[in-house]
Design a protein around this motif. Structure first.
Motif, PDB file in Angstrom:
ATOM      1  N   PRO A 288       0.832  -1.200   0.000  1.00 43.84           N
ATOM      2  CA  PRO A 288       0.000   0.000   0.000  1.00 43.84           C
ATOM      3  C   PRO A 288       0.868   1.252   0.000  1.00 43.84           C
ATOM      4  O   PRO A 288       1.902   1.301   0.675  1.00 43.84           O
ATOM      5  N   LEU A 289       0.445   2.275  -0.756  1.00 46.52           N
ATOM      6  CA  LEU A 289       1.275   3.463  -0.950  1.00 46.52           C
ATOM      7  C   LEU A 289       0.442   4.737  -0.814  1.00 46.52           C
ATOM      8  O   LEU A 289      -0.607   4.882  -1.442  1.00 46.52           O
ATOM      9  N   LEU A 290       0.936   5.653   0.006  1.00 45.94           N
ATOM     10  CA  LEU A 290       0.372   6.988   0.140  1.00 45.94           C
ATOM     11  C   LEU A 290       1.466   7.991  -0.185  1.00 45.94           C
ATOM     12  O   LEU A 290       2.529   7.974   0.422  1.00 45.94           O
ATOM     13  N   VAL A 311       2.936   1.192 -10.471  1.00 46.84           N
ATOM     14  CA  VAL A 311       1.741   0.598 -11.092  1.00 46.84           C
ATOM     15  C   VAL A 311       1.181  -0.576 -10.301  1.00 46.84           C
ATOM     16  O   VAL A 311       0.006  -0.929 -10.458  1.00 46.84           O
ATOM     17  N   ASN A 312       2.008  -1.199  -9.449  1.00 44.07           N
ATOM     18  CA  ASN A 312       1.541  -2.380  -8.714  1.00 44.07           C
ATOM     19  C   ASN A 312       1.293  -2.113  -7.238  1.00 44.07           C
ATOM     20  O   ASN A 312       0.987  -3.043  -6.483  1.00 44.07           O
ATOM     21  N   LYS A 316      -3.234   2.589  -3.512  1.00 45.73           N
ATOM     22  CA  LYS A 316      -2.377   3.762  -3.602  1.00 45.73           C
ATOM     23  C   LYS A 316      -3.209   5.035  -3.719  1.00 45.73           C
ATOM     24  O   LYS A 316      -4.272   5.057  -4.338  1.00 45.73           O
ATOM     25  N   GLU A 317      -2.677   6.092  -3.087  1.00 48.17           N
ATOM     26  CA  GLU A 317      -3.370   7.369  -3.081  1.00 48.17           C
ATOM     27  C   GLU A 317      -2.373   8.507  -3.191  1.00 48.17           C
ATOM     28  O   GLU A 317      -1.336   8.518  -2.529  1.00 48.17           O
ATOM     29  N   LEU A 318      -2.703   9.471  -4.032  1.00 47.04           N
ATOM     30  CA  LEU A 318      -1.958  10.724  -4.127  1.00 47.04           C
ATOM     31  C   LEU A 318      -2.771  11.778  -3.387  1.00 47.04           C
ATOM     32  O   LEU A 318      -3.900  12.096  -3.781  1.00 47.04           O
ATOM     33  N   GLN A 345      -4.806   7.731   9.239  1.00 43.48           N
ATOM     34  CA  GLN A 345      -5.807   6.928   8.528  1.00 43.48           C
ATOM     35  C   GLN A 345      -5.144   5.800   7.740  1.00 43.48           C
ATOM     36  O   GLN A 345      -5.590   4.649   7.765  1.00 43.48           O
ATOM     37  N   PHE A 346      -4.069   6.153   7.036  1.00 46.52           N
ATOM     38  CA  PHE A 346      -3.390   5.190   6.168  1.00 46.52           C
ATOM     39  C   PHE A 346      -2.778   4.042   6.965  1.00 46.52           C
ATOM     40  O   PHE A 346      -3.049   2.859   6.693  1.00 46.52           O
ATOM     41  N   TYR A 347      -1.961   4.366   7.956  1.00 45.06           N
ATOM     42  CA  TYR A 347      -1.330   3.299   8.734  1.00 45.06           C
ATOM     43  C   TYR A 347      -2.348   2.539   9.576  1.00 45.06           C
ATOM     44  O   TYR A 347      -2.216   1.336   9.789  1.00 45.06           O
ATOM     45  N   GLY A 348      -3.373   3.246  10.036  1.00 44.32           N
ATOM     46  CA  GLY A 348      -4.415   2.571  10.800  1.00 44.32           C
ATOM     47  C   GLY A 348      -5.128   1.518   9.973  1.00 44.32           C
ATOM     48  O   GLY A 348      -5.526   0.458  10.487  1.00 44.32           O
ATOM     49  N   ARG A 349      -5.257   1.794   8.699  1.00 42.31           N
ATOM     50  CA  ARG A 349      -5.927   0.853   7.783  1.00 42.31           C
ATOM     51  C   ARG A 349      -4.992  -0.267   7.335  1.00 42.31           C
ATOM     52  O   ARG A 349      -5.383  -1.422   7.208  1.00 42.31           O
TER      53      ARG A 349
END
Length: 351
Positions: A288-290, A311-312, A316-318, A345-349
């Motif tokens: 997962p990428l933020l 791409v993989n 992922k979120e910008l 939010q990101f790490y919590g998820r």
């Protein structure tokens, strides 16, 4: 050639200054020499604590800070986040700020000075090669995975500025990092090769010759040549063509100055930097990428380019922080709070 070297130095320099100015937090007044607002000044039971640590990495002593959450209990299991600092930065500045904020959200966090930089060992000082920066990131995972209370299956990674580019590359292969985030990502290889905003394409070969000569001089026992080893006046800083460098001067030289922070890097480092790129093989990153950056950051093009090439990456979120420049995301409110909220939010998820 002397004229070019001076011009390149102006573009690269983000320097310490000598005038008395208002600062975000004076490192001299903090027992841990932290430079950010709201920094820990003492370890209090039941609150977030900071724990300076050292460990060996390929024969080099690494200096790091580990932040533990409120009511930390070593018998419990916590997710952890490693934070990679910007180029020229140290653990006491923005990387420490974000590490402390994440600890406030319940994570055990670690931020280490890169080898050859800050309080970490290695000579000559301020070698800034991808191999060293990447090894420091891998080494943070080595250390924090063994820290009491850390669940080694839940380690995240946050890279800021140059640390963001190195974090993307490190996570391509290091799958201990289960979730990866960047803030104001800076692709050190692309900029050292092409110049900021690809402004130095015509001088790549010239700079490689300078780097080769610097390496030869070092090998012969001569003086180490540095890029950014110059003191600029306020007037010269104001004439720098890119906002990131102008605001970087304010941040590193005035508002959040720290004696371990140094914008210089060895000229010979370019031998490795110019042939490297943070986005090489980015398709290998499948975590997962933020990626976060300010809407007014003149470095935003690097975040957008890397995001497109990942791409993989999963989930992922910008995330664009409205109104923020590159350096403002390091320390200015409300931009820091927005970034921390998104990271929480990101790490919590994902962790």
């Amino acid at each position: 050639m002397k004229h070019y070297a001076y011009k390149a130095t102006l573009l690269a320099a983000v320097i310490s200054v000598w005038s008395a100015v208002t600062v975000a937090a004076d490192y001299k007044l903090n027992p841990f020499t932290l430079t950010y607002e709201g920094a820990i000044t003492e370890n209090v039971k039941g609150k977030v604590n900071i724990n300076p640590v050292t460990y060996m990495q390929q024969g080099i002593r690494i200096a790091a800070n580990v932040y533990t959450p409120a009511n930390y209990d070593a018998s419990e299991k916590y997710a952890a986040v490693a934070v990679a600092h910007p180029n020229g930065g140290v653990k006491e500045q923005t990387a420490g700020l974000y590490a402390q904020h994440l600890a406030e959200q319940g994570y055990i966090t670690i931020v280490a000075d890169a080898a050859y930089q800050g309080a970490s060992g290695g000579k000559p000082r301020n070698v800034d090669t991808p191999a060293n920066r990447l090894e420091t990131i891998h080494g943070m995972a080595d250390f924090i995975a063994q820290y009491p209370g850390v669940d080694s299956s839940r380690i995240g990674l946050l890279g800021i500025c140059g640390g963001g580019g190195y974090s993307l590359f490190a996570a391509e292969t290091d799958k201990r990092f289960k979730a990866v985030a960047t803030l104001s990502m800076f692709n050190s290889g692309r900029v050292r090769r092409n110049g900021f905003e690809d402004s130095q394409l015509a001088t790549i070969q010239q700079r490689l010759k300078q780097a080769s000569a610097a390496r030869a001089q070092e090998a012969a026992g001569g003086k180490v040549t540095y890029i950014g080893d110059v003191k600029l006046t306020d007037q010269q800083i104001a004439k720098l063509p890119f906002e990131m460098y102008r605001e970087g001067y304010e941040y590193y030289g005035k508002t959040n100055a720290h004696p371990g922070s140094d914008p210089r890097y060895t000229m010979s480092s370019l031998l490795d930097l110019i042939s490297w790129d943070a986005t090489t093989n980015l398709q290998l990153l499948d975590q997962p990428l933020l990626m976060m950056a300010g809407s007014k950051a003149d470095s935003l093009y690097m975040t957008k380019d890397a995001f497109k090439k990942a791409v993989n990456a999963k989930d992922k979120e910008l995330y664009i922080i409205p109104g923020a420049t590159h350096i403002q995301t390091y320390w200015k409110q409300p931009y820091v709070n927005q970034a921390v909220d998104k990271l929480t939010q990101f790490y919590g998820r994902e962790l």
